[in-house]
Design a protein around this motif. Structure first.
Motif, PDB file in Angstrom:
ATOM      1  N   PRO A 151       0.824  -1.209   0.000  1.00 47.35           N
ATOM      2  CA  PRO A 151       0.000   0.000   0.000  1.00 47.35           C
ATOM      3  C   PRO A 151       0.862   1.264   0.000  1.00 47.35           C
ATOM      4  CG  PRO A 151      -0.044  -1.080   2.143  1.00 47.35           C
ATOM      5  CD  PRO A 151       0.694  -1.989   1.237  1.00 47.35           C
ATOM      6  N   PRO A 152       0.245   2.413  -0.308  1.00 49.48           N
ATOM      7  CA  PRO A 152       0.988   3.669  -0.215  1.00 49.48           C
ATOM      8  C   PRO A 152       1.540   3.819   1.193  1.00 49.48           C
ATOM      9  CG  PRO A 152      -1.406   4.069  -0.406  1.00 49.48           C
ATOM     10  CD  PRO A 152      -1.177   2.625  -0.661  1.00 49.48           C
ATOM     11  N   GLY A 153       2.758   4.301   1.301  1.00 52.47           N
ATOM     12  CA  GLY A 153       3.334   4.497   2.636  1.00 52.47           C
ATOM     13  C   GLY A 153       3.887   3.237   3.269  1.00 52.47           C
ATOM     14  N   ARG A 212      -6.451   7.065  -1.550  1.00 53.62           N
ATOM     15  CA  ARG A 212      -5.398   6.194  -2.093  1.00 53.62           C
ATOM     16  C   ARG A 212      -5.472   4.799  -1.474  1.00 53.62           C
ATOM     17  NH1 ARG A 212      -0.430   9.595  -0.851  1.00 53.62           N
ATOM     18  NH2 ARG A 212       0.795   7.957  -1.802  1.00 53.62           N
ATOM     19  N   ILE A 213      -5.810   4.756  -0.191  1.00 48.29           N
ATOM     20  CA  ILE A 213      -5.934   3.444   0.454  1.00 48.29           C
ATOM     21  C   ILE A 213      -7.133   2.685  -0.118  1.00 48.29           C
ATOM     22  CG2 ILE A 213      -6.421   2.277   2.656  1.00 48.29           C
ATOM     23  CD1 ILE A 213      -4.780   4.533   4.007  1.00 48.29           C
ATOM     24  N   ARG A 214      -8.240   3.420  -0.339  1.00 45.72           N
ATOM     25  CA  ARG A 214      -9.427   2.790  -0.945  1.00 45.72           C
ATOM     26  C   ARG A 214      -9.094   2.253  -2.333  1.00 45.72           C
ATOM     27  NH1 ARG A 214     -12.750   6.666   1.136  1.00 45.72           N
ATOM     28  NH2 ARG A 214     -12.359   8.005  -0.656  1.00 45.72           N
ATOM     29  N   VAL A 215      -8.426   3.086  -3.119  1.00 48.13           N
ATOM     30  CA  VAL A 215      -8.045   2.681  -4.479  1.00 48.13           C
ATOM     31  C   VAL A 215      -7.136   1.450  -4.418  1.00 48.13           C
ATOM     32  CG1 VAL A 215      -6.639   3.396  -6.474  1.00 48.13           C
ATOM     33  CG2 VAL A 215      -8.337   4.963  -5.532  1.00 48.13           C
ATOM     34  N   TYR A 216      -6.209   1.462  -3.480  1.00 47.31           N
ATOM     35  CA  TYR A 216      -5.304   0.312  -3.330  1.00 47.31           C
ATOM     36  C   TYR A 216      -6.098  -0.951  -3.015  1.00 47.31           C
ATOM     37  CZ  TYR A 216      -1.902  -2.915  -1.435  1.00 47.31           C
ATOM     38  OH  TYR A 216      -1.158  -4.045  -1.211  1.00 47.31           O
ATOM     39  N   ASN A 217      -7.003  -0.840  -2.034  1.00 48.31           N
ATOM     40  CA  ASN A 217      -7.764  -2.029  -1.634  1.00 48.31           C
ATOM     41  C   ASN A 217      -8.628  -2.558  -2.774  1.00 48.31           C
ATOM     42  OD1 ASN A 217      -6.693  -2.127   0.931  1.00 48.31           O
ATOM     43  ND2 ASN A 217      -8.271  -0.812   1.813  1.00 48.31           N
ATOM     44  N   ASN A 218      -9.222  -1.649  -3.539  1.00 46.41           N
ATOM     45  CA  ASN A 218     -10.132  -2.082  -4.609  1.00 46.41           C
ATOM     46  C   ASN A 218      -9.402  -2.563  -5.853  1.00 46.41           C
ATOM     47  OD1 ASN A 218     -12.345  -1.420  -3.087  1.00 46.41           O
ATOM     48  ND2 ASN A 218     -12.532   0.643  -3.941  1.00 46.41           N
TER      49      ASN A 218
END
Ligand code: AMP
Length: 190
Positions: A9-11, A145-151
């Motif tokens: 994930p980001p970060g 960004r976290i939502r986009v990563y998860n999806n």
């Protein structure tokens, strides 16, 4: 050649660790995020196209990635392979990467995921916002960004899991400890 994808994930520390891996194993580091940020800074036509997308924390359309990636790979000096940092982020991109590598008689050697939970990510990215002032490190954009990563990106774990090229390491701890854990996984496969 050793073609390595550092995934997470980001970060999660992908950027930091990718640089170290590239140096230790003499690989070419390709960060699509860095390429985009450079283009935004230099106000190229690509930079103008992607600026608002990145500032919202959305993904740049897949078709723009292929050209960027091939260009970066073509310009690489003769090394022992690549570290892909922030790419692929969608199943389409993973398929594109497979095709690009196949053209060169290559394949993905190892995908390694850095595991960091959402709370830690938000904490780290808010801190990075203070230090680096990245426009996509505001709380609202971070959450997107976290939502986009998860999806869109998380499904790649299953994609690569099916090919037996996938491993993961705990992304929480000191930079050195995480780097050592990454190297152990690489050495076990290399
Ligand atoms: P990063 O530095 O890897 O977190 O990337 C920063 C931003 O660049 C991301 O939030 C996306 O907007 C964009 N980006 C970077 N790599 C990709 C990619 N492989 N696919 C789509 N968008 C990307």
């Amino acid at each position: 050649m050793f073609n390595f994808i550092l995934f997470g994930p980001p970060g999660s520390g992908k950027g930091t660790q990718s640089v170290r891996v590239a140096e230790k194993y003499n690989l070419t580091h390709i960060s699509t995020g860095d390429i985009f940020r450079r283009n935004i800074r230099e106000k190229t036509s690509l930079g103008l196209k992607v600026k608002s997308i990145i500032e919202k924390g959305e993904l740049v359309p897949d078709e723009l990635l292929i050209e960027i990636l091939e260009d970066a790979m073509d310009r690489a000096e003769d090394r022992h392979g690549f570290v892909f940092d922030g790419f692929p982020r969608t199943v389409q991109q993973a398929n594109d990467l497979k095709a690009i590598l196949q053209k060169r008689n290559e394949h993905v050697s190892l995908v390694l995921a850095l595991e960091v939970n959402d709370d830690e990510i938000i904490k780290r990215l808010l801190k990075r916002a203070e230090v680096e002032g990245r426009k996509d490190d505001t709380r609202e954009v971070i959450e997107n960004r976290i939502r986009v990563y998860n999806n869109q990106t998380q499904p790649l774990i299953e994609y690569y899991g099916r090919n037996g090229t996938f491993a993961s390491v705990n992304g929480i701890g000191s930079i050195d400890a995480i780097f050592n854990a990454i190297c152990e996984k690489i050495d076990a496969r290399n």
